[in-house]
Design an enzyme around this catalytic site. Structure first.
Site, short mmCIF file in Angstrom:
data_model
loop_
_atom_site.label_atom_id
_atom_site.label_comp_id
_atom_site.label_asym_id
_atom_site.label_seq_id
_atom_site.Cartn_x
_atom_site.Cartn_y
_atom_site.Cartn_z
N ASN C 147 0.87 -1.09 -0.10
CA ASN C 147 0.01 -0.01 -0.04
C ASN C 147 1.02 1.35 -0.02
O ASN C 147 1.85 1.21 0.91
CB ASN C 147 -1.06 0.03 1.52
N ASP C 165 0.80 8.17 -9.16
CA ASP C 165 0.02 7.65 -10.23
C ASP C 165 -1.08 6.79 -10.20
O ASP C 165 -1.20 5.45 -10.30
CB ASP C 165 0.79 6.93 -11.10
N THR C 167 -5.39 5.26 -9.30
CA THR C 167 -6.56 5.14 -9.70
C THR C 167 -7.41 6.00 -8.76
O THR C 167 -7.20 7.14 -8.09
CB THR C 167 -7.35 3.74 -9.32
N ASP C 168 -8.62 6.33 -9.16
CA ASP C 168 -9.87 7.31 -8.58
C ASP C 168 -9.87 7.09 -7.20
O ASP C 168 -9.69 5.98 -6.75
CB ASP C 168 -11.08 7.00 -9.33
#
Lengths: 291, 291, 291, 291
Positions: C147, C165, C167-168
């Site tokens: 993570n 970089d 994800t939403d």
């Protein structure tokens, strides 16, 4: 200049998601002619490039002008030709007028009551669905805008035939019309040789409701039989209807001669279809426990 | 009772197929408020649950109320702030009134001519697109319903700025506005310090037309520069515009002070954006040969 | 015989529903080459008839081979050309390898750490996304499957540049990377002239997250600036990125010469684009309070 | 770890456009497991979240595992229970193996020939459609990869039953199997009490082909009868089949006892269904001129 015909492109799509949400029918729209949010449901009417007008309630196709005859003829004529002399007929739902149109083809009918909870469906049909709504102003017809379950409770020993032309049990007011209490009240509202008939969904996408509806109806009426018909723009194209009857059997007591002498034009229903529609595929017998 | 708001379901979809037909944008429709087949094109206006009204010509999104400001401000203010004193402005296309609304924010403008071939677009905008069409009746504005390529041919040495707010070259009348002959006639219709500006498509789905339009404009005007702007509901969101100019350079002759003193509200265009919009990504320089 | 090319029909569609669910992009699929449910997300890779391979995580487009360069170049080169001598770079997310590929174009970089929580994304990229994953085995690169929020917490005063970089924020693990705590830990993990840069969504469909991300980053870093770039297959095509910096200013301290001398090929980013990308449309200044 | 089940989102859609292109069925895909361009057609197999595997040829649904039994049982058992002792059966098309599986439930069958032009359909079925293809390696079965029209021409007075399990007349090789010449050659290939049976499309979307197929078959065979069955994922759900027979009548010569004694499990076909399926709705009688 105003009469130039609309060109149908790929840009306006109607999508009906079937029960479960994993499949459905899409139709291109030539134009959307009516959209309204009534107190009960969203009502849309659009024109399809091939199927004529299409009525949609809460995103569920009620019919297209091209194939509504399949549904309305099977829902109405099977019970009305089973009863030897139907005079008083109650239609619950059916605000578009299609079932009423079929009922009034029977000359024996003296009183046809349409109990449609949503008056906006009736108004929309009168305005945009001329072929459906043609008999809505017939003097033999009375229209009540009331919940069908409530209406039926107030009538005893009155009707020869009760027809349930409802939306899906999961949509809008449809659920009230799939309860055992409602079926019991229909029993009481019927005369001693009365016939009840309801559309009871499709056994591919809505297996559960088909079984529930059949079992509840058969627990109330001494004679109960499911039959099927094609309905080409409904989910799966395979539609079930269930007869509940106090005395008369739709196969044994049905009078073929009356069908053959029937004056009004029919496009789906005929004598062979009447008998054949009660032959059920094995999986449907199993689903409903009819052996 | 009539004011009950329509509930947006999943059932009414607008789908724009982008050039090539292999991708596109879909939008749910709350309702379709207007559909008309004019002699030139199919016109649709629908309401989107988030973006307000959406105008669609022949299945191609012209704008949504939520983001039309991006397009109209970039198409109009870049050339109008490049010219030191724009008095006579010609808009070709743009029947919805959006470009006209932006042009008339400039107090120097005395005469704004809108040449929109299709009168039905103007009528539809007045009826359903209040925010767009607000200046269509402004006394400084004249409207001609005529092919833009024909109209421009009849004018010589007259306009300070010509703006081409067209549909796609492949749709309806759009093609006429992407020819070298048309650009030449625009050159002649402009005064000696006149500025031409056209929307010139997106370089992801419509590479070919971006290159063609830029090359044809640059072969006619001594100064030609492409610039870009975001247009969030157009194909790819990346929109190009091309300036063709007789004398004035949109970067060197542009007067920043006039922008800063501008009284009217703007939501996209500002002084930094004016300059920045001429910075092109490397692939776009290569596509148009601008180095 | 096996090399016959698949014919793309209309039958296989990918649909990305944008935030809010009322609009989105559809793309025809030539074929779906990979589908996998990792512990973190559903991973799909399909081939589009025009855009090459497309990576999709939980139904959200990560990139198409045709335009990923726009996103990866803007995310990476703006911060890496702002820092005078980036040696140690951390990429959080970016398991496809695209950002890593861009980072390793900078010869000053000695150590590039990719911290991608989902190892299956990396495996899928190596197998099917050859152009993306080309540097995943570069000896300067280390890969951690952890993570990102946890990983960054364990590092102090170490990195020259951190790139997010992700994800939403609403998908999978994305949310962890949009918290103030995460940004603070990034601050601590950076050296005294370190630069942080994150993709911060689009301001049309995701207004809320753009504002939140910018405000949180600017509350942690003394210098914070948002910039934009076209990303033609992302929602709205308008993408924002936010720089957080301890000392260096991306406009004042940026060394144009290094860009001009850069040996590696670039297709979007160039010196003009670097400067221009910080010019924000007025509505975006207002949304983020940057005046 | 590899056994984690794929989560079905809204992002992968299969769309079948029905004849005319103005309507069709959409199904969500859980995954696409096979895509191949054979010399004859594009073959796709996908997994649906409810219906199991779905075979698609050139964008047309061949079946879903959930309802293929409806089609295969009706296509096969009506002719095979009409013939008193079917020993040699030819299946034209049907490479998925579904019809073969039903044919081999009849213990009288000694030789079942499957003539499927496309070997890749057979390979794909063996790999991905276990329930369909279960009898493809049965020693009683022979498989020929040859055009069905050519194959049948080479046989005279040989088969007891010929079954045409084809794709649409407008797709791939389907057209060859809807010509009068083909039907004549089938006549010649049958023994003196032979039975021919073909799927003959749906009368809602494909009216024209239903009429053509029936008329051509009835011009070749002395006894010809159309029957119908539900097929819930085919266009309209209403499927027609046509029997052409030299001597035997499917209603008069059909032996109900053999059905009742049949050992193999059936889910759709039963004795009532056999008789009922020949009752045609009035519009279908009119369409085919059967009165």
């Amino acid at each position: 200049m105003e009469d130039r015909e609309l060109r149908t492109l790929n840009h306006l799509m109607y999508m009906e998601y079937y029960t479960g949400g994993n499949a459905g029918l899409f139709m291109k729209m030539k134009q959307l002619v009516y959209s309204f949010q009534s107190p009960f449901q969203r009502i849309d009417i659009f024109e399809h490039p091939e199927f004529g007008m299409v009525l949609v309630l809460d995103g569920i196709t009620m019919f297209t002008e091209a194939d509504e005859f399949m549904y309305h003829e099977m829902l109405v004529h099977v019970p009305l030709f089973t009863h030897p002399n139907p005079k008083r007929v109650l239609i619950i739902g059916g605000g578009d007028g299609g079932s009423l149109r079929e009922v009034l083809k029977h000359p024996s009918v003296e009183e046809a009551i349409l109990c449609e909870v949503d008056p906006y469906v009736i108004d929309a049909a009168k305005l945009h669905l001329k072929e459906m709504s043609v008999e809505l102003d017939n003097p033999k017809a009375s229209i009540f805008n009331e919940n069908g379950a409530d209406f039926v409770r107030k009538n005893k020993d009155y009707f020869d035939v009760i027809i349930v032309d409802s939306t899906d049990p999961t949509a809008g007011e449809g659920g009230h019309l799939f309860t055992k209490e409602f079926y019991s009240n229909c029993y009481k509202a019927l005369r001693k040789d009365g016939i009840f008939c309801a559309e009871t969904e499709d056994p591919f996408y809505d297996k559960g409701w088909v079984a529930i509806a059949y079992n509840r109806i058969s627990s109330v009426f001494p004679i109960s039989k499911m039959y099927t018909g094609f309905m080409t723009t409904y989910p799966s194209g395979m539609w079930t209807y269930t007869i509940g009857s106090k005395e008369l059997d739709p196969l044994e007591d049905y009078d073929e001669e009356r069908v053959l002498d029937f004056g009004a034009p029919l496009r789906y229903y005929n004598t062979e279809i009447h008998r054949a529609s009660f032959a059920l595929p094995t999986f449907l017998k199993e689903l409903t426990g009819q052996f």
